[in-house]
Design an enzyme around this catalytic site. Structure first.
Site, PDB file in Angstrom:
ATOM      1  N   ASP A   1       3.940   9.712 -31.441  1.00 35.74           N
ATOM      2  CA  ASP A   1       3.086   8.789 -30.695  1.00 35.74           C
ATOM      3  C   ASP A   1       2.419   7.773 -31.617  1.00 35.74           C
ATOM      4  O   ASP A   1       2.396   6.568 -31.339  1.00 35.74           O
ATOM      5  CB  ASP A   1       2.011   9.563 -29.919  1.00 35.74           C
TER       6      ASP A   1
ATOM      7  N   GLY B   1      -4.611  10.793 -19.905  1.00 35.57           N
ATOM      8  CA  GLY B   1      -4.124  12.101 -19.475  1.00 35.57           C
ATOM      9  C   GLY B   1      -2.795  12.015 -18.743  1.00 35.57           C
ATOM     10  O   GLY B   1      -2.409  12.921 -18.019  1.00 35.57           O
TER      11      GLY B   1
HETATM   12  C1  GLA Z   1       2.966  14.760 -27.170  1.00 35.49           C
HETATM   13  C2  GLA Z   1       2.773  14.818 -28.670  1.00 35.49           C
HETATM   14  C3  GLA Z   1       4.001  14.287 -29.415  1.00 35.49           C
HETATM   15  C4  GLA Z   1       5.283  14.924 -28.906  1.00 35.49           C
HETATM   16  C5  GLA Z   1       5.332  14.923 -27.379  1.00 35.49           C
HETATM   17  C6  GLA Z   1       6.502  15.690 -26.839  1.00 35.49           C
HETATM   18  O1  GLA Z   1       3.035  13.444 -26.763  1.00 35.49           O
HETATM   19  O2  GLA Z   1       1.639  14.072 -29.050  1.00 35.49           O
HETATM   20  O3  GLA Z   1       3.842  14.449 -30.799  1.00 35.49           O
HETATM   21  O4  GLA Z   1       5.411  16.226 -29.407  1.00 35.49           O
HETATM   22  O5  GLA Z   1       4.160  15.447 -26.805  1.00 35.49           O
HETATM   23  O6  GLA Z   1       7.669  15.069 -27.210  1.00 35.49           O
END
Ligand code: GLA
Length: 383
Positions: free
Chosen positions: A175, A125
């Site tokens: 990510d 988180g």
């Molecule tokens: C989260 C989402 C990503 C991206 C970021 C903001 O981490 O999982 O895909 O959009 O927020 O950059």
């Protein structure tokens, strides 16, 4: 991970299942240096995989049963059948496994049942992608268990689809992609439309410092999905597929016809894309002054136009920027609404930056921050 730690994990698996794990898979979390809320707009991001991640130890089964034990949730366990996968309201973490396996099967990949044991050290988180690292570690474990070849790119897409279609967060690809394909000592410039990427070395004399504001991220998924919708609305206004195709000049011209809030949302995305591309060049040129400015502008844009920062994140950036000046940079990282700040800090300034955060942040907020000095690491599918 050293031999001692690995032996320890294997022992835990043995205690749970009374046999040795055939497979040990691992995938890292990530930090994003710049380019936030750009990935789902088909834009550019500049993340690095970090030295925190998730381990999945596994053994194949001869039936279609999946059993999972999560060390980080007091050894909580779930059991389900691959033939009847459904969302588990009671055990939210298990949906990352179920979602990934569901997507592997939809992609036509043959898998069978397995006994899994999971543990990780990505702060949860905190916006450091503990969930993406979990998803990618599950893909990796199954690719090893059932001997299928899967590219890092497809692994990332499977993770993202699990999140979008099963878990219910409309996240972009960043990510999962960096967790799959990060490189040691380097950040990745990822073009989120083309899925083409190149790496830039993090200078040896710069440390990646992550500071967790330790403010619980609230309403993250709902606010995140709203931001995404707003961006899509503006792209539609311009008759474009995504904001990537819109320029600052286009926006300026249309300002009177756009609701002020929508205008600001789009302004952030379009300007952030430009900053991310510039930051990649600056990183390659070891141009820390420019990086410093770009990170400051990025934070201000996320605060004022995209409105995803919190007072605590703003304070951390303020404290760090005051110490670093032009010698380093600081900004919130990831989705926002709480979570972490990332700073590029000259190694010679790590102590003074740490001291400033450790004294000033609790003084003003009553909250103790967590500081992690990170290194850029290799991804789960990096060749
Ligand atoms: C989260 C989402 C990503 C991206 C970021 C903001 O981490 O999982 O895909 O959009 O927020 O950059």
């Amino acid at each position: 991970m050293n031999m001692y730690e690995l032996t320890f994990l294997k022992q835990e698996f043995y205690q749970a299942y009374s046999c040795e794990p055939q497979v040990v898979a691992y995938a890292p979390g990530r930090v994003n240096l710049i380019g936030d809320h750009t990935d789902y707009n088909d834009g550019w991001v500049l993340p690095a995989a970090v030295n925190f991640g998730t381990h999945v130890l596994a053994n194949p089964r001869n039936d279609r049963q999946i059993r999972v034990i999560a060390k980080d949730y007091n050894d909580e366990s779930v059991c389900f059948d691959l033939a009847s996968i459904s969302f588990n309201q009671q055990v939210p973490w298990s949906n990352y496994v179920a979602g990934v396996l569901n997507e592997l099967m939809i992609a036509g990949i043959e898998i069978n049942g397995a006994d899994l044991w999971v543990c990780g050290n990505v702060p949860q988180g905190a916006g450091l992608s503990s969930s993406a690292s979990f998803e990618i570690a599950v893909v990796k474990a199954f690719s090893l268990l059932f001997n299928f070849d899967i590219s890092g790119e497809l692994a990332a897409k499977i993770g993202q689809r699990a999140e979008n279609r099963f878990v219910g967060c409309n996240c972009g690809i960043m990510d999962q992609f960096i967790s799959a394909l990060g490189r040691q000592g380097q950040a990745m410039l990822l073009d989120c439309r083309e899925l083409s990427y190149q790496y830039a070395s993090i200078p040896n004399d710069m440390a990646i410092m992550i500071v967790n504001s330790n403010v619980k991220r609230e309403l993250v998924d709902s606010e995140y999905n709203i931001r995404r919708q707003q961006c899509e609305q503006v792209a539609k206004f311009f008759n474009k597929k995504a904001l990537r195709e819109v320029s600052l000049a286009d926006l300026e011209q249309a300002q009177a016809d756009l609701e002020p809030q929508l205008f600001r949302r789009a302004w952030h995305v379009v300007s952030e894309n430009a900053r991310t591309l510039r930051a990649y060049t600056a990183l390659n040129n070891h141009d820390i002054h420019t990086l410093s400015q770009l990170m400051a502008d990025s934070h201000a844009s996320l605060r004022n136009d995209f409105e995803v920062t919190t007072p605590e994140l703003d304070l951390l950036v303020e404290i760090l920027s005051a110490v670093l000046g032009e010698n380093g940079g600081a900004r919130m990282t990831g989705g926002g609404f709480g979570g972490c700040v990332v700073a590029l800090v000259p190694t010679s300034m790590v102590d003074v930056a740490t001291a400033a955060v450790e004294t000033q942040y609790p003084e003003k907020t009553g909250i103790t921050p967590d500081i992690y000095l990170c290194t850029a690491e290799t991804g789960a599918f990096t060749a």
